[in-house]
Design a protein around this motif. Structure first.
Motif, mmCIF file in Angstrom:
data_model
loop_
_atom_site.group_PDB
_atom_site.id
_atom_site.type_symbol
_atom_site.label_atom_id
_atom_site.label_comp_id
_atom_site.label_asym_id
_atom_site.label_seq_id
_atom_site.Cartn_x
_atom_site.Cartn_y
_atom_site.Cartn_z
ATOM 1 N N CYS A 85 0.858 -1.187 0.000
ATOM 2 C CA CYS A 85 0.000 0.000 0.000
ATOM 3 C C CYS A 85 0.896 1.239 0.000
ATOM 4 O O CYS A 85 1.799 1.344 0.826
ATOM 5 C CB CYS A 85 -0.890 -0.001 1.235
ATOM 6 N N VAL A 96 0.231 4.074 0.984
ATOM 7 C CA VAL A 96 -0.051 4.934 2.145
ATOM 8 C C VAL A 96 0.553 4.352 3.428
ATOM 9 O O VAL A 96 1.357 4.983 4.096
ATOM 10 C CB VAL A 96 -1.570 5.155 2.309
ATOM 11 N N CYS A 97 0.178 3.097 3.767
ATOM 12 C CA CYS A 97 0.637 2.537 5.041
ATOM 13 C C CYS A 97 1.729 1.472 4.894
ATOM 14 O O CYS A 97 2.315 1.059 5.894
ATOM 15 C CB CYS A 97 -0.541 1.959 5.808
ATOM 16 N N CYS A 118 -6.930 1.826 3.533
ATOM 17 C CA CYS A 118 -6.484 3.183 3.216
ATOM 18 C C CYS A 118 -7.223 3.692 1.981
ATOM 19 O O CYS A 118 -7.589 2.910 1.113
ATOM 20 C CB CYS A 118 -4.989 3.213 2.896
ATOM 21 N N CYS A 130 -6.019 -2.937 3.396
ATOM 22 C CA CYS A 130 -5.707 -2.213 4.624
ATOM 23 C C CYS A 130 -6.743 -1.140 4.941
ATOM 24 O O CYS A 130 -6.752 -0.583 6.013
ATOM 25 C CB CYS A 130 -4.327 -1.582 4.509
HETATM 26 ZN ZN LIG Z 1 -2.740 1.116 3.507
#
Ligand SMILES: [Zn+2]
Ligand SMILES: [Zn+2]
Length: 174
Positions: free
Chosen positions: A138, A140-141, A152, A150
């Motif tokens: 991901c 983002v995370c 996001c 996740c």
């Molecule tokens: Zn994520």
């Protein structure tokens, strides 16, 4: 490992086969280190194919741990190498030929490790994936998306599409 080719260079039609242990624990490619899990012995066949000319054939197989380009997990890659090179005796080779075989010849001696090293570098895979449909991490995370989503919000709408959606939502409210 160095193998002296003097005898094969000067004996018409002579063939020599040899087996060498091949022991490397890691490979370095573009400054990165990769561990070697397994390697087979090297099989080398030397054939005198013309006066002062030897055909070198070498076979070796090694399993190396690389990383998936998308999720970075370990991927075992097998290099199954079958090398073939014609080598000319240094006392007969032109300077161009000498230069070509300079990477793996030291005078009359064949440097097997360097021959294999060169072959590994030229056959290094362009793309490494743990599986063809690897979902990657991901952005983002950093979660490995192969193990599940996740949650996001990674959806970046196209601005034109966003404008249409606004009109659509506005109409819906009426
Ligand atoms: Zn994520
Ligand atoms: Zn992957």
């Amino acid at each position: 490992m160095l193998v002296n080719l003097t005898d094969v260079f000067s004996s018409d039609g002579k063939t020599v086969t040899k087996e060498f242990p091949y022991e490397v624990s890691e490979l370095i490619y573009e400054g990165e280190h990769f561990s070697v899990k397994e390697c087979s012995p090297v099989l080398v066949k030397l054939t005198n194919i013309a006066a002062k000319k030897v055909l070198v054939e070498a076979k070796v197989k090694l399993a190396v741990l690389l990383n998936c380009d998308r999720c970075l997990s370990e991927v075992e890659h097998v290099f199954d190498l079958q090398i073939e090179r014609e080598v000319i005796s240094p006392d007969k080779a032109t300077s161009e030929e000498l230069e070509e075989q300079d990477a793996f010849m030291e005078g009359y001696e064949l440097n097997i490790d360097r021959l294999i090293d060169n072959e590994i570098m030229t056959s290094w895979p362009m793309k490494v994936l743990c599986r063809p449909d690897c979902k990657g991490l991901c952005p983002v995370c950093g979660k490995d998306l192969n193990t599940g989503a996740c949650g996001c919000d990674t959806f970046v709408p196209d601005p034109r599409m966003a404008a249409i959606m606004d009109v659509f939502n506005a109409n819906k409210e009426v």
